[in-house]
Design a protein around this motif. Structure first.
Motif, PDB file in Angstrom:
ATOM      1  N   LEU A  73     -98.055  51.107  17.112  1.00 15.76           N
ATOM      2  CA  LEU A  73     -96.788  51.827  17.071  1.00 15.76           C
ATOM      3  C   LEU A  73     -96.688  52.633  15.780  1.00 15.76           C
ATOM      4  O   LEU A  73     -97.204  52.207  14.736  1.00 15.76           O
ATOM      5  N   VAL A  74     -96.005  53.773  15.855  1.00 13.13           N
ATOM      6  CA  VAL A  74     -95.802  54.634  14.694  1.00 13.13           C
ATOM      7  C   VAL A  74     -94.295  54.807  14.482  1.00 13.13           C
ATOM      8  O   VAL A  74     -93.538  54.983  15.443  1.00 13.13           O
ATOM      9  N   LEU A  75     -93.888  54.755  13.217  1.00 11.56           N
ATOM     10  CA  LEU A  75     -92.481  54.950  12.844  1.00 11.56           C
ATOM     11  C   LEU A  75     -92.325  56.341  12.250  1.00 11.56           C
ATOM     12  O   LEU A  75     -93.083  56.742  11.360  1.00 11.56           O
ATOM     13  N   GLU A  76     -91.326  57.077  12.716  1.00  9.09           N
ATOM     14  CA  GLU A  76     -91.087  58.437  12.235  1.00  9.09           C
ATOM     15  C   GLU A  76     -89.636  58.582  11.793  1.00  9.09           C
ATOM     16  O   GLU A  76     -88.727  57.977  12.367  1.00  9.09           O
ATOM     17  N   PRO A 121     -94.195  60.852  10.109  1.00 13.14           N
ATOM     18  CA  PRO A 121     -94.591  59.446  10.128  1.00 13.14           C
ATOM     19  C   PRO A 121     -94.337  58.773   8.777  1.00 13.14           C
ATOM     20  O   PRO A 121     -94.683  59.308   7.725  1.00 13.14           O
ATOM     21  N   CYS A 122     -93.714  57.600   8.809  1.00 10.09           N
ATOM     22  CA  CYS A 122     -93.394  56.889   7.572  1.00 10.09           C
ATOM     23  C   CYS A 122     -93.735  55.407   7.654  1.00 10.09           C
ATOM     24  O   CYS A 122     -93.431  54.650   6.730  1.00 10.09           O
ATOM     25  N   GLY A 123     -94.371  54.989   8.751  1.00 14.12           N
ATOM     26  CA  GLY A 123     -94.769  53.594   8.862  1.00 14.12           C
ATOM     27  C   GLY A 123     -95.556  53.371  10.143  1.00 14.12           C
ATOM     28  O   GLY A 123     -95.618  54.237  11.023  1.00 14.12           O
ATOM     29  N   TYR A 124     -96.157  52.191  10.230  1.00 13.18           N
ATOM     30  CA  TYR A 124     -96.944  51.867  11.431  1.00 13.18           C
ATOM     31  C   TYR A 124     -97.074  50.355  11.556  1.00 13.18           C
ATOM     32  O   TYR A 124     -96.907  49.603  10.576  1.00 13.18           O
ATOM     33  N   MET A 125     -97.366  49.902  12.778  1.00 13.60           N
ATOM     34  CA  MET A 125     -97.725  48.521  13.062  1.00 13.60           C
ATOM     35  C   MET A 125     -98.876  48.555  14.072  1.00 13.60           C
ATOM     36  O   MET A 125     -98.752  49.175  15.141  1.00 13.60           O
ATOM     37  N   LYS A 182     -88.749  45.492  11.756  1.00 15.63           N
ATOM     38  CA  LYS A 182     -88.500  44.308  12.594  1.00 15.63           C
ATOM     39  C   LYS A 182     -88.645  44.654  14.071  1.00 15.63           C
ATOM     40  O   LYS A 182     -89.200  43.874  14.860  1.00 15.63           O
ATOM     41  N   ARG A 183     -88.137  45.820  14.452  1.00 19.93           N
ATOM     42  CA  ARG A 183     -88.224  46.212  15.859  1.00 19.93           C
ATOM     43  C   ARG A 183     -89.678  46.455  16.270  1.00 19.93           C
ATOM     44  O   ARG A 183     -90.083  46.102  17.389  1.00 19.93           O
ATOM     45  N   MET A 184     -90.469  47.080  15.390  1.00 20.15           N
ATOM     46  CA  MET A 184     -91.879  47.305  15.722  1.00 20.15           C
ATOM     47  C   MET A 184     -92.617  45.988  15.912  1.00 20.15           C
ATOM     48  O   MET A 184     -93.396  45.822  16.867  1.00 20.15           O
ATOM     49  N   ILE A 185     -92.389  45.035  15.017  1.00 19.98           N
ATOM     50  CA  ILE A 185     -93.068  43.745  15.131  1.00 19.98           C
ATOM     51  C   ILE A 185     -92.641  43.033  16.406  1.00 19.98           C
ATOM     52  O   ILE A 185     -93.477  42.467  17.140  1.00 19.98           O
ATOM     53  N   TYR A 237     -84.444  56.708  12.802  1.00 20.72           N
ATOM     54  CA  TYR A 237     -85.877  56.452  12.931  1.00 20.72           C
ATOM     55  C   TYR A 237     -86.273  56.430  14.402  1.00 20.72           C
ATOM     56  O   TYR A 237     -85.510  56.004  15.273  1.00 20.72           O
ATOM     57  N   CYS A 238     -87.493  56.891  14.632  1.00 20.96           N
ATOM     58  CA  CYS A 238     -88.067  56.899  15.971  1.00 20.96           C
ATOM     59  C   CYS A 238     -89.313  56.013  15.981  1.00 20.96           C
ATOM     60  O   CYS A 238     -90.193  56.159  15.117  1.00 20.96           O
ATOM     61  N   ILE A 239     -89.389  55.080  16.923  1.00 22.50           N
ATOM     62  CA  ILE A 239     -90.577  54.236  17.112  1.00 22.50           C
ATOM     63  C   ILE A 239     -91.254  54.695  18.394  1.00 22.50           C
ATOM     64  O   ILE A 239     -90.640  54.698  19.469  1.00 22.50           O
ATOM     65  N   ARG A 240     -92.521  55.099  18.265  1.00 18.71           N
ATOM     66  CA  ARG A 240     -93.246  55.605  19.434  1.00 18.71           C
ATOM     67  C   ARG A 240     -94.662  55.039  19.458  1.00 18.71           C
ATOM     68  O   ARG A 240     -95.168  54.554  18.432  1.00 18.71           O
TER      69      ARG A 240
END
Length: 697
Positions: A583-586, A591-595, A639-642, A529-532
């Motif tokens: 933040l966007v999760l890829e 893209p498969c998630g966001y915070m 957890k990392r995004m939060i 996963y990539c958090i950007r």
């Protein structure tokens, strides 16, 4: 060699005398030996199924292997005499095996004398058949033996021939070579100097044990037996480890005897199965071997009639299995308590518990009904066999479950974004769930079977498979958004029963060969996963993820009208997130998630008619919201995004953050509930289906 079916199995015309085909069981595994009672029961079964041989070779009987020189004590002698007598009563040839190879000095006459003395003692017990085993030992000779013998094979053969003649050449005498399978032969079977020495110098009345291409052979071909027979100058006796499980404490095998064509029978001296360590689950292994032994092409009568669809016209593993399971079901349904049989026979006696009817409990209206055990069925035993089939093969149901789980896992991402695939995914998920429930029902019925002796041998295995199936079932439900992610699978600190293998499993997973026997040769790798940071082009993707998750909730709870929330406006883009707070999760599909976060949620509260005088806005001025698609089964990216967002919000001077969660959003609610930092908040004006949770910074 001519082979024909008779009431005493098969006959072989050798050197002017009839020699029957050896068919039976070898107790040759590592682990707790069977009890005298179990062995006597084995003799009864062998006689009933027209088998004729029992080879006594339990590796952990210390006077069989480690302390082979020691004579049996008077107490042990009584037991062995009784066992040999019981075998004779049931027309079973009792073969006593001894394994001196760990530490014998072949050239020492005292050692040879000790071996003869031990076998003489057993012969005095009434035993007429013997075996010398040199398996699973080091092939190096001591200096004294190197001076006396030209090779290890010559040393073994010399002592075997001498013992055989000392015992006056018994009709059945078996020799197990150190190179007892093709995989051990150097460079191969036909060029093995060891096997050639055995074939050339071992006396012709001595038979040789052979396991096939490997220690645990997947298949044994006619060609491979013809090859080894030509080198050994005699037909081998197969020591078959196809049902052995002493090498893996997590496996047991209850599939049929198979992958040995019946054309082998005329080319063999016999077959002995070395089955599971647990005695009672060996019913299928021994029963199906007996069926195979009677399936010679020349046999006048067979237990199982074959159909045209069978590869072997004389033997069907499937039909042999069903015949064995049908007979085994009768044993499951018989109580193993001797007193119960006596009570059935003496029906005129008064029952011991006479007040049962007077004081038996009857549930009242609205109370739980009494538990009633469902009887075990033939389908349950077929499922049991499928789940614990053979070393190289799963049963049909097990293969289907593994294929379906793999499909559901690999297609969950596509189903989450493509509504056309959603229906198929959900249909197959329901079918998988039904198969899992069938395993649970089988477990419950087995647990209530009257014959507890069989159950206790099986219990660890069926508990383990039930637990594994339950984890898979929960995982599939979480993929489809039909259940919360399992803490056992995805928690940071799982329970020890939530994972398998222990230290042995850890070692195996670190070795390069691990998984090369798995059904799926290339198991899916862990997703990367990539958090950007969020950018304006992500707005539509975030809206899509939010909309998909809203639809998932509606499917689960039915039609509903949601009261507007600040977090909804943030997710739909009607309110933009604060700078540096998105933040966007890829993953590899996109893209498969966001915070997202708002530094000052109070300013946005008016847009949803929320009372901005609520004290919560003073202690928790900032808002955070997010979603992660079901295809993301690992909680660590969220957890990392939060953690990253909370760090940013803290550095900007906020003293607290809250989030709004609907009760129907079980996935995110469960995620925040399990977080040690977020706690429920009392917030005025919240809709009944919404909960607020917050954390101080």
């Amino acid at each position: 060699m001519s082979v024909m079916a008779t009431s005493t199995n098969f006959s072989e015309k050798t050197e002017g005398r009839d020699r029957r085909f050896i068919g039976g069981v070898v107790e040759g595994f590592y682990g707790r030996p069977w009890t005298m009672e179990q062995r006597t029961e084995l003799f009864k079964r062998e006689q009933k199924w027209d088998l004729n041989t029992y080879l006594y070779a339990p590796k952990d009987d210390y006077k069989h292997r480690m302390y082979w020189r020691d004579l049996y004590s008077p107490e042990e002698a009584v037991q062995l005499i009784a066992l040999i007598s019981a075998a004779r009563q049931h027309n079973i040839d009792f073969i006593y095996a001894i394994s001196p190879g760990l530490d014998i000095t072949f050239s020492n006459p005292k050692e040879v004398a000790a071996l003869k003395r031990k076998l003489d003692q057993v012969r005095d017990f009434g035993c007429c058949s013997f075996s010398l085993l040199f398996d699973d030992i080091e092939a190096d000779m001591c200096p004294a033996d190197k001076q006396a013998f030209s090779s290890f094979a010559h040393a073994q053969v010399a002592i075997t021939n001498e013992v055989y003649q000392h015992l006056r050449e018994p009709e059945t005498f078996l020799f197990c070579p150190t190179d007892y399978c093709a995989a051990f032969c150097t460079p191969n079977v036909s060029q093995s100097s060891y096997l050639r020495t055995v074939g050339d110098t071992l006396l012709p009345g001595i038979d040789v044990l052979w396991t096939g291409p490997k220690v645990v052979s997947h298949k044994i071909s006619v060609e491979s037996i013809e090859e080894v027979s030509s080198i050994l100058k005699r037909a081998p006796v197969i020591w078959d480890n196809i049902h052995a499980n002493d090498y893996d404490p997590q496996r047991i095998f209850m599939g049929p005897y198979k992958d040995r064509p019946t054309e082998l029978i005329p080319k063999l001296r016999g077959v002995l199965t070395n089955p599971n360590c647990e005695f009672y689950p060996n019913f299928v292994a021994i029963h199906t071997l007996a069926t195979w032994c009677k399936a010679s092409p020349d046999a006048a009568a067979r237990d199982v009639e074959m159909g045209d669809e069978e590869q072997d016209p004389c033997y069907s593993p499937h039909k042999a299995l069903m015949l064995a399971l049908t007979d085994w079901l009768e044993e499951f349904m018989c109580t193993d308590q001797p007193t119960a049989c006596l009570k059935k026979e003496s029906s005129e006696e008064e029952p011991m518990q006479t007040d049962l009817g007077e004081h038996s409990y009857v549930p009242g209206p609205g109370e739980n009904p009494l538990y009633t055990a469902e009887p075990l069925t033939l389908d349950d035993l077929k499922l049991l066999s499928d789940l614990f089939y053979l070393p190289y093969e799963y049963g049909s149901t097990a293969k289907t479950m593994l294929h379906e789980l793999n499909w559901l896992k690999s297609h969950s991402q596509a189903a989450a974004v493509d509504t056309d695939q959603t229906a198929e995914w959900r249909s197959r998920a329901r079918q998988f769930d039904d198969m899992c429930e069938a395993v649970v029902r089988m477990f419950n019925r087995l647990s209530n079977a009257p014959n507890r002796r069989i159950l206790y041998d099986l219990y660890n295995y069926i508990c383990d498979i039930k637990s594994g199936v339950h984890l898979a079932q929960a995982y599939v439900k979480s993929l489809g958004g039909l259940g919360k992610p399992s803490a056992q699978l995805m928690g940071a600190d799982p329970e020890p029963w939530g994972f398998r293998g222990g230290l042995s499993g850890e070692f195996q997973r670190m070795l390069p060969g691990h998984g090369n026997r798995d059904l799926f040769k290339h198991p899916p790798k862990t997703a990367v996963y990539c958090i950007r940071p969020y950018c304006p082009e992500d707005k539509m993707d975030i809206q899509r993820i939010f909309t998909n998750m809203q639809q998932e909730r509606r499917i689960k709870v039915g039609s509903m009208t949601d009261a507007p929330l600040i977090s909804d406006l943030l997710s739909t883009g009607e309110i933009p997130p604060s700078p540096q707070c998105a933040l966007v999760l890829e993953d590899d599909m996109g893209p498969c998630g966001y915070m997202l976060a708002l530094m000052d949620a109070k300013a946005a509260a008016a847009s949803v008619q929320k009372d901005t005088r609520d004290r919560v806005f003073e202690d928790f001025p900032s808002l955070i919201t997010g979603q992660v698609l079901p295809r993301v089964t690992d909680p660590s990216p969220a957890k990392r995004m939060i953690a990253q967002l909370l760090s940013t919000i803290r550095s900007c001077g906020s003293k607290g953050v809250f989030c709004e969660l609907r009760h129907s959003d079980r996935r995110m609610l469960d995620f925040y509930t399990k977080s040690s930092s977020f706690q429920p908040l009392k917030m005025d004006g919240l809709p009944p289906d919404v909960i607020a949770m917050g954390t101080g910074l």
